[in-house]
Design a protein around this motif. Sequence first.
Motif, PDB file in Angstrom:
ATOM      1  N   LEU A 101      33.736 102.377  17.909  1.00 25.83           N
ATOM      2  CA  LEU A 101      33.509 102.661  16.496  1.00 25.83           C
ATOM      3  C   LEU A 101      32.328 103.603  16.306  1.00 25.83           C
ATOM      4  O   LEU A 101      31.264 103.383  16.886  1.00 25.83           O
ATOM      5  CB  LEU A 101      33.235 101.359  15.740  1.00 25.83           C
ATOM      6  CG  LEU A 101      34.267 100.249  15.934  1.00 25.83           C
ATOM      7  CD1 LEU A 101      33.800  98.968  15.256  1.00 25.83           C
ATOM      8  CD2 LEU A 101      35.628 100.687  15.410  1.00 25.83           C
ATOM      9  N   ASP A 102      32.513 104.612  15.492  1.00 25.65           N
ATOM     10  CA  ASP A 102      31.419 105.525  15.173  1.00 25.65           C
ATOM     11  C   ASP A 102      30.753 105.099  13.865  1.00 25.65           C
ATOM     12  O   ASP A 102      30.343 105.918  13.058  1.00 25.65           O
ATOM     13  CB  ASP A 102      31.933 106.961  15.085  1.00 25.65           C
ATOM     14  CG  ASP A 102      30.809 107.970  15.208  1.00 25.65           C
ATOM     15  OD1 ASP A 102      29.748 107.618  15.751  1.00 25.65           O
ATOM     16  OD2 ASP A 102      30.989 109.117  14.745  1.00 25.65           O
ATOM     17  N   PHE A 103      30.693 103.802  13.652  1.00 21.27           N
ATOM     18  CA  PHE A 103      30.032 103.204  12.494  1.00 21.27           C
ATOM     19  C   PHE A 103      29.670 101.769  12.861  1.00 21.27           C
ATOM     20  O   PHE A 103      30.150 101.232  13.857  1.00 21.27           O
ATOM     21  CB  PHE A 103      30.923 103.247  11.248  1.00 21.27           C
ATOM     22  CG  PHE A 103      32.211 102.477  11.384  1.00 21.27           C
ATOM     23  CD1 PHE A 103      32.302 101.153  10.991  1.00 21.27           C
ATOM     24  CD2 PHE A 103      33.345 103.090  11.906  1.00 21.27           C
ATOM     25  CE1 PHE A 103      33.491 100.442  11.112  1.00 21.27           C
ATOM     26  CE2 PHE A 103      34.536 102.397  12.030  1.00 21.27           C
ATOM     27  CZ  PHE A 103      34.609 101.065  11.636  1.00 21.27           C
ATOM     28  N   SER A 104      28.823 101.161  12.067  1.00 26.29           N
ATOM     29  CA  SER A 104      28.441  99.764  12.277  1.00 26.29           C
ATOM     30  C   SER A 104      29.399  98.873  11.509  1.00 26.29           C
ATOM     31  O   SER A 104      29.528  98.993  10.290  1.00 26.29           O
ATOM     32  CB  SER A 104      27.006  99.518  11.814  1.00 26.29           C
ATOM     33  OG  SER A 104      26.107 100.213  12.642  1.00 26.29           O
ATOM     34  N   LEU A 105      30.045  97.995  12.231  1.00 22.85           N
ATOM     35  CA  LEU A 105      30.990  97.062  11.625  1.00 22.85           C
ATOM     36  C   LEU A 105      30.301  95.760  11.226  1.00 22.85           C
ATOM     37  O   LEU A 105      30.597  95.188  10.197  1.00 22.85           O
ATOM     38  CB  LEU A 105      32.131  96.775  12.611  1.00 22.85           C
ATOM     39  CG  LEU A 105      33.248  95.864  12.136  1.00 22.85           C
ATOM     40  CD1 LEU A 105      33.970  96.461  10.931  1.00 22.85           C
ATOM     41  CD2 LEU A 105      34.247  95.613  13.269  1.00 22.85           C
ATOM     42  N   PHE A 106      29.378  95.314  12.066  1.00 19.41           N
ATOM     43  CA  PHE A 106      28.695  94.039  11.842  1.00 19.41           C
ATOM     44  C   PHE A 106      27.226  94.315  11.574  1.00 19.41           C
ATOM     45  O   PHE A 106      26.426  94.442  12.507  1.00 19.41           O
ATOM     46  CB  PHE A 106      28.856  93.125  13.062  1.00 19.41           C
ATOM     47  CG  PHE A 106      30.300  92.937  13.469  1.00 19.41           C
ATOM     48  CD1 PHE A 106      31.156  92.164  12.699  1.00 19.41           C
ATOM     49  CD2 PHE A 106      30.789  93.536  14.619  1.00 19.41           C
ATOM     50  CE1 PHE A 106      32.483  91.995  13.071  1.00 19.41           C
ATOM     51  CE2 PHE A 106      32.116  93.369  14.998  1.00 19.41           C
ATOM     52  CZ  PHE A 106      32.966  92.598  14.224  1.00 19.41           C
ATOM     53  N   ASP A 107      26.857  94.396  10.320  1.00 24.42           N
ATOM     54  CA  ASP A 107      25.487  94.736   9.957  1.00 24.42           C
ATOM     55  C   ASP A 107      24.472  93.673  10.354  1.00 24.42           C
ATOM     56  O   ASP A 107      23.296  93.971  10.534  1.00 24.42           O
ATOM     57  CB  ASP A 107      25.389  94.998   8.447  1.00 24.42           C
ATOM     58  CG  ASP A 107      26.145  96.253   8.049  1.00 24.42           C
ATOM     59  OD1 ASP A 107      26.269  97.170   8.883  1.00 24.42           O
ATOM     60  OD2 ASP A 107      26.633  96.301   6.904  1.00 24.42           O
ATOM     61  N   ASP A 108      24.919  92.438  10.504  1.00 21.91           N
ATOM     62  CA  ASP A 108      23.999  91.342  10.835  1.00 21.91           C
ATOM     63  C   ASP A 108      23.784  91.179  12.335  1.00 21.91           C
ATOM     64  O   ASP A 108      23.112  90.258  12.772  1.00 21.91           O
ATOM     65  CB  ASP A 108      24.495  90.028  10.227  1.00 21.91           C
ATOM     66  CG  ASP A 108      25.894  89.661  10.713  1.00 21.91           C
ATOM     67  OD1 ASP A 108      26.617  90.556  11.200  1.00 21.91           O
ATOM     68  OD2 ASP A 108      26.260  88.480  10.604  1.00 21.91           O
ATOM     69  N   ASP A 109      24.332  92.074  13.156  1.00 23.00           N
ATOM     70  CA  ASP A 109      24.216  91.979  14.608  1.00 23.00           C
ATOM     71  C   ASP A 109      23.701  93.313  15.136  1.00 23.00           C
ATOM     72  O   ASP A 109      24.269  94.362  14.845  1.00 23.00           O
ATOM     73  CB  ASP A 109      25.589  91.668  15.213  1.00 23.00           C
ATOM     74  CG  ASP A 109      25.543  91.355  16.691  1.00 23.00           C
ATOM     75  OD1 ASP A 109      24.471  91.498  17.309  1.00 23.00           O
ATOM     76  OD2 ASP A 109      26.593  90.979  17.240  1.00 23.00           O
ATOM     77  N   SER A 110      22.616  93.274  15.914  1.00 21.50           N
ATOM     78  CA  SER A 110      22.021  94.513  16.410  1.00 21.50           C
ATOM     79  C   SER A 110      22.597  94.964  17.754  1.00 21.50           C
ATOM     80  O   SER A 110      22.342  96.078  18.188  1.00 21.50           O
ATOM     81  CB  SER A 110      20.497  94.348  16.539  1.00 21.50           C
ATOM     82  OG  SER A 110      20.207  93.347  17.496  1.00 21.50           O
ATOM     83  N   GLU A 111      23.371  94.115  18.421  1.00 22.04           N
ATOM     84  CA  GLU A 111      23.954  94.474  19.713  1.00 22.04           C
ATOM     85  C   GLU A 111      25.029  95.536  19.532  1.00 22.04           C
ATOM     86  O   GLU A 111      25.825  95.457  18.598  1.00 22.04           O
ATOM     87  CB  GLU A 111      24.567  93.244  20.385  1.00 22.04           C
ATOM     88  CG  GLU A 111      23.567  92.194  20.791  1.00 22.04           C
ATOM     89  CD  GLU A 111      22.630  92.662  21.892  1.00 22.04           C
ATOM     90  OE1 GLU A 111      23.099  93.329  22.843  1.00 22.04           O
ATOM     91  OE2 GLU A 111      21.420  92.389  21.779  1.00 22.04           O
ATOM     92  N   TYR A 112      25.069  96.498  20.447  1.00 24.43           N
ATOM     93  CA  TYR A 112      26.079  97.551  20.324  1.00 24.43           C
ATOM     94  C   TYR A 112      27.464  97.079  20.745  1.00 24.43           C
ATOM     95  O   TYR A 112      28.466  97.651  20.324  1.00 24.43           O
ATOM     96  CB  TYR A 112      25.672  98.811  21.102  1.00 24.43           C
ATOM     97  CG  TYR A 112      25.886  98.769  22.605  1.00 24.43           C
ATOM     98  CD1 TYR A 112      27.107  99.157  23.152  1.00 24.43           C
ATOM     99  CD2 TYR A 112      24.879  98.362  23.468  1.00 24.43           C
ATOM    100  CE1 TYR A 112      27.313  99.134  24.526  1.00 24.43           C
ATOM    101  CE2 TYR A 112      25.072  98.350  24.837  1.00 24.43           C
ATOM    102  CZ  TYR A 112      26.286  98.734  25.362  1.00 24.43           C
ATOM    103  OH  TYR A 112      26.490  98.717  26.720  1.00 24.43           O
ATOM    104  N   CYS A 113      27.530  96.047  21.550  1.00 23.80           N
ATOM    105  CA  CYS A 113      28.821  95.523  21.994  1.00 23.80           C
ATOM    106  C   CYS A 113      28.913  94.055  21.586  1.00 23.80           C
ATOM    107  O   CYS A 113      28.074  93.241  21.972  1.00 23.80           O
ATOM    108  CB  CYS A 113      28.968  95.664  23.508  1.00 23.80           C
ATOM    109  SG  CYS A 113      30.573  95.108  24.116  1.00 23.80           S
ATOM    110  N   SER A 114      29.930  93.738  20.789  1.00 23.09           N
ATOM    111  CA  SER A 114      30.121  92.349  20.382  1.00 23.09           C
ATOM    112  C   SER A 114      31.514  91.905  20.787  1.00 23.09           C
ATOM    113  O   SER A 114      32.453  92.691  20.821  1.00 23.09           O
ATOM    114  CB  SER A 114      29.901  92.183  18.876  1.00 23.09           C
ATOM    115  OG  SER A 114      30.698  93.092  18.155  1.00 23.09           O
TER     116      SER A 114
END
Length: 190
Positions: A101-114
């Motif tokens: 993703l070239d955007f943040s899907l989960f704003d409450d998580d700072s990890e790049y891979c979830s």
Amino acid sequence: DSALTISFLNAILEYKEGQRIVSLTILPAANLPEHIESKETFVDVKCIDEQGKTYIIEVQIGAKDDFFDRAVYYVAKNLSHQLYKGDRYSKLLPVIFVAILDFSLFDDDSEYCSRYKIKNDKTNKVGNNMMNFNFIELPKFQKKLEDITTDADRWTYLMKKAEFLEKIPTQMQELDDFIMMYGSNGRFLY
């Protein structure tokens, strides 16, 4: 190229010896509807490994509020197409979703891979591994080249920076998978 897809999936999913994908078959990208009124969908890459696990790879540039819902739909649709009348549910094989993703899907998580699976809320015990969701959010990847330690980091760095690179970074030159993409002279091939 299936060799690059294998390398990418093994790295991003952090597969260790014994789990690693050895071969892949690329499948048609269309998820055809069972009924005329049903939704037809297309994925970027769909493939199956030697154990029968299905992998769906999606690349999404623009933010979509319903992207997680779409991921669940894709996985459920591919899971539901595995069985025929009279088949036992024990024949089901995992469907693994990987999104870049070239955007943040989960704003409450700072990890790049979830990673998401079906878990018990109280015990965190995984119910089963039939549905796996992996999201790589490129804007959250902030590692500098000297901080990269894993193959997942290397792939993510490459996905985020490839358009700006003329040569393969020194830290990646010893890795055969990256030489396949860049060539032995270090110049980008793809």
